[in-house]
Design a protein around this motif. Structure first.
Motif, PDB file in Angstrom:
ATOM      1  N   VAL A  32       0.879  -1.189  -0.064  1.00  0.00           N
ATOM      2  CA  VAL A  32       0.105  -0.226  -0.065  1.00  0.00           C
ATOM      3  C   VAL A  32       0.939   1.158  -0.139  1.00  0.00           C
ATOM      4  CG1 VAL A  32      -1.867   1.209   1.325  1.00  0.00           C
ATOM      5  CG2 VAL A  32      -1.908  -1.210   1.272  1.00  0.00           C
ATOM      6  N   ALA A  33       1.968   1.357   0.821  1.00  0.00           N
ATOM      7  CA  ALA A  33       2.791   2.459   1.122  1.00  0.00           C
ATOM      8  C   ALA A  33       3.421   2.831  -0.193  1.00  0.00           C
ATOM      9  CB  ALA A  33       3.794   2.370   2.184  1.00  0.00           C
ATOM     10  N   LEU A  34       4.195   1.892  -1.064  1.00  0.00           N
ATOM     11  CA  LEU A  34       4.792   2.425  -2.115  1.00  0.00           C
ATOM     12  C   LEU A  34       3.780   3.013  -3.409  1.00  0.00           C
ATOM     13  CD1 LEU A  34       7.316  -0.648  -2.490  1.00  0.00           C
ATOM     14  CD2 LEU A  34       7.697   1.920  -1.618  1.00  0.00           C
ATOM     15  N   PRO A  35       2.805   2.294  -3.787  1.00  0.00           N
ATOM     16  CA  PRO A  35       1.874   2.939  -4.708  1.00  0.00           C
ATOM     17  C   PRO A  35       1.342   4.262  -4.030  1.00  0.00           C
ATOM     18  CG  PRO A  35       1.222   0.530  -4.435  1.00  0.00           C
ATOM     19  CD  PRO A  35       2.160   0.827  -3.413  1.00  0.00           C
ATOM     20  N   PHE A  36       1.004   4.265  -2.953  1.00  0.00           N
ATOM     21  CA  PHE A  36       0.551   5.574  -2.476  1.00  0.00           C
ATOM     22  C   PHE A  36       1.608   6.656  -2.240  1.00  0.00           C
ATOM     23  CE2 PHE A  36      -1.150   8.256   0.917  1.00  0.00           C
ATOM     24  CZ  PHE A  36      -2.486   8.348   0.807  1.00  0.00           C
ATOM     25  N   TYR A  37       2.930   6.163  -2.249  1.00  0.00           N
ATOM     26  CA  TYR A  37       3.959   7.235  -2.184  1.00  0.00           C
ATOM     27  C   TYR A  37       4.230   7.923  -3.579  1.00  0.00           C
ATOM     28  CZ  TYR A  37       8.581   9.319  -2.041  1.00  0.00           C
ATOM     29  OH  TYR A  37       9.686  10.124  -2.138  1.00  0.00           O
ATOM     30  N   ASN A  38       3.953   6.897  -4.621  1.00  0.00           N
ATOM     31  CA  ASN A  38       4.257   7.176  -5.946  1.00  0.00           C
ATOM     32  C   ASN A  38       3.274   8.116  -6.619  1.00  0.00           C
ATOM     33  OD1 ASN A  38       6.892   5.804  -6.286  1.00  0.00           O
ATOM     34  ND2 ASN A  38       5.604   3.915  -6.717  1.00  0.00           N
ATOM     35  N   THR A  39       1.681   7.870  -6.160  1.00  0.00           N
ATOM     36  CA  THR A  39       0.585   8.660  -6.354  1.00  0.00           C
ATOM     37  C   THR A  39       0.992  10.012  -5.863  1.00  0.00           C
ATOM     38  OG1 THR A  39      -0.688   6.537  -6.592  1.00  0.00           O
ATOM     39  CG2 THR A  39      -1.688   8.666  -6.440  1.00  0.00           C
ATOM     40  N   LEU A  40       1.273  10.110  -4.665  1.00  0.00           N
ATOM     41  CA  LEU A  40       1.405  11.560  -3.928  1.00  0.00           C
ATOM     42  C   LEU A  40       2.586  12.172  -4.704  1.00  0.00           C
ATOM     43  CD1 LEU A  40       1.244  10.707  -0.042  1.00  0.00           C
ATOM     44  CD2 LEU A  40      -0.428  11.739  -1.584  1.00  0.00           C
ATOM     45  N   ILE A  73      -6.914   9.011  -5.420  1.00  0.00           N
ATOM     46  CA  ILE A  73      -6.581   8.483  -4.224  1.00  0.00           C
ATOM     47  C   ILE A  73      -7.557   7.447  -3.624  1.00  0.00           C
ATOM     48  CG2 ILE A  73      -6.165   8.880  -1.727  1.00  0.00           C
ATOM     49  CD1 ILE A  73      -4.109   9.970  -3.599  1.00  0.00           C
ATOM     50  N   ASN A  74      -8.818   7.413  -3.832  1.00  0.00           N
ATOM     51  CA  ASN A  74      -9.828   6.536  -3.348  1.00  0.00           C
ATOM     52  C   ASN A  74      -9.685   5.102  -3.724  1.00  0.00           C
ATOM     53  OD1 ASN A  74     -11.434   8.414  -1.754  1.00  0.00           O
ATOM     54  ND2 ASN A  74     -12.778   8.692  -3.710  1.00  0.00           N
ATOM     55  N   PRO A  75      -9.117   4.659  -4.970  1.00  0.00           N
ATOM     56  CA  PRO A  75      -8.838   3.377  -5.320  1.00  0.00           C
ATOM     57  C   PRO A  75      -7.659   2.905  -4.234  1.00  0.00           C
ATOM     58  CG  PRO A  75      -9.140   4.596  -7.311  1.00  0.00           C
ATOM     59  CD  PRO A  75      -8.960   5.534  -6.139  1.00  0.00           C
ATOM     60  N   LEU A  76      -6.656   3.646  -3.870  1.00  0.00           N
ATOM     61  CA  LEU A  76      -5.661   3.319  -2.894  1.00  0.00           C
ATOM     62  C   LEU A  76      -6.238   2.888  -1.508  1.00  0.00           C
ATOM     63  CD1 LEU A  76      -2.687   5.691  -3.834  1.00  0.00           C
ATOM     64  CD2 LEU A  76      -3.230   3.118  -4.735  1.00  0.00           C
ATOM     65  N   PHE A  77      -7.422   3.721  -0.873  1.00  0.00           N
ATOM     66  CA  PHE A  77      -7.804   3.361   0.352  1.00  0.00           C
ATOM     67  C   PHE A  77      -8.621   2.092  -0.042  1.00  0.00           C
ATOM     68  CE2 PHE A  77      -8.400   8.135   0.977  1.00  0.00           C
ATOM     69  CZ  PHE A  77      -7.129   8.191   1.657  1.00  0.00           C
ATOM     70  N   SER A  78      -9.322   1.727  -1.185  1.00  0.00           N
ATOM     71  CA  SER A  78     -10.092   0.638  -1.316  1.00  0.00           C
ATOM     72  C   SER A  78      -8.822  -0.722  -1.293  1.00  0.00           C
ATOM     73  CB  SER A  78     -10.640   0.244  -2.621  1.00  0.00           C
ATOM     74  OG  SER A  78     -11.274  -0.721  -2.737  1.00  0.00           O
ATOM     75  N   VAL A  79      -7.850  -0.590  -1.659  1.00  0.00           N
ATOM     76  CA  VAL A  79      -6.603  -1.624  -1.639  1.00  0.00           C
ATOM     77  C   VAL A  79      -6.166  -1.651  -0.214  1.00  0.00           C
ATOM     78  CG1 VAL A  79      -4.432  -2.194  -2.339  1.00  0.00           C
ATOM     79  CG2 VAL A  79      -5.988  -1.171  -4.184  1.00  0.00           C
ATOM     80  N   GLY A  80      -6.024  -0.622   0.451  1.00  0.00           N
ATOM     81  CA  GLY A  80      -5.713  -0.732   1.701  1.00  0.00           C
ATOM     82  C   GLY A  80      -6.717  -1.391   2.738  1.00  0.00           C
TER      83      GLY A  80
END
Length: 317
Positions: A32-40, A73-80
């Motif tokens: 979760v952290a790596l895709p979230f960081y790249n998206t940010l 961002i919402n799809p990343l929350f769903s993955v989380g």
């Protein structure tokens, strides 16, 4: 306390097991952290506003960012959320291996035996987790419903402070009931493992009677572990409040603190389940009920004798 410290020594002696569980937890977190960081990095558009978050959370920055990038961002929350569910299932899966480790202590951790224990008991433990959640929702939810109805009934006669204490009282009852159900669930796992029980409802019922008869040793110890976990988070938030992240050195320091907390939480979970196993071994078990057996067909009154039930041996090494 002797049992508590004995299980702690065995937990510390299973360092390879702790590292294995920590690495699994770290990998799930990085998913979760790596895709979230790249998206940010892509969505911040080289803005310096995020640097202000190092000094503390700023809701204005968060709302502005979510207004612009919510659809990304919402799809990343769903993955989380899905990974959170996967982590719960993983916790159920590794419980059998942890109990096997505590039942057959060895100088060195055997990964093959650990995975064998995990796969052998995961089906039973999933059933008992379902039963545990059922009783948790029924028992805890009952107090929430009663508390809501009571608050509505006295709404016109009590002040806001009075309503608060009514709600707080029912919330305490909810917390005690829910945690008791979860505590019984842990001992149900131990009982299914130790006694080779396959029926989840029966195991939960036997564990419930065992826990209620020995509340101090079982439920009291369960609350002790919850307080230790809360204390770990309290120490982390205290350090986070003291350390001001203004450079790479302080950021690296807080990263080490965070991962130390994760490792400690993994160790606490293993220690808790191992302590439940050790406590179960010290508790008196139910005595088999007398079973009437007639000595002969001509005997009118059968004589009751006790036939001890066969107790399965612990899993072979």
């Amino acid at each position: 306390m002797t049992t508590l410290f004995a299980s702690l020594r065995q937990t510390l002696g299973s360092f390879r097991l702790l590292w294995l569980l920590y690495v699994i937890t770290l990998v799930l977190g990085l998913l979760v952290a790596l895709p979230f960081y790249n998206t940010l990095k892509i969505e911040d558009q080289n803005s310096l506003a995020f640097l202000n978050l190092l000094d503390g959370f700023d809701y204005t920055i968060y709302t502005d960012f979510m207004h612009r990038s919510e659809r990304v961002i919402n799809p990343l929350f769903s993955v989380g959320r899905w990974l959170g569910l996967l982590y719960i299932l993983l916790s159920v899966f590794v419980a059998g291996g942890i109990l096997l480790r505590f039942s057959q202590p060895k100088p060195r951790f055997d990964a093959g035996m650990f995975w064998q224990g995990c796969s052998q008991y995961v089906g039973r433990f999933l059933k008992v987790v379902g039963v545990t959640l059922l009783f948790t929702f029924i028992g805890g939810g009952l107090w929430l419903v009663v508390g809501t109805l009571a608050s509505i009934a006295v709404e016109d006669t009590l002040t806001e402070r009075g309503l608060f204490w009514v709600g707080a009282g029912f919330f305490v009852l909810f917390a005690l009931t829910a945690t008791l159900a979860l505590c019984i669930g842990d001992y149900a796992k131990v009982l299914m493992f130790r006694e080779d029980e396959r029926r989840a409802f029966r195991a939960y019922g036997l564990a419930g009677r065992l826990v209620i008869r020995n509340l101090g040793k079982t439920y009291g110890t369960y609350w002790l572990f919850m307080l230790i976990g809360a204390a770990l988070f309290g120490i982390y938030f205290l350090i986070d409040d003291i350390v001001m992240m203004r450079g790479w050195l302080t950021i690296l320091f807080m990263l080490v603190v965070q991962q130390t907390l994760v490792f400690a939480r993994v160790g606490l979970k293993v220690w808790s389940l191992g302590t439940a196993y050790a406590i179960y071994e010290t508790l008196p078990k139910p005595v088999p009920a007398p079973r009437p057996i007639p000595l002969s067909e001509s005997t009118d009154e059968p004589i009751s004798v006790v036939i001890p039930e066969e107790k399965p041996l612990p899993p072979a090494e």
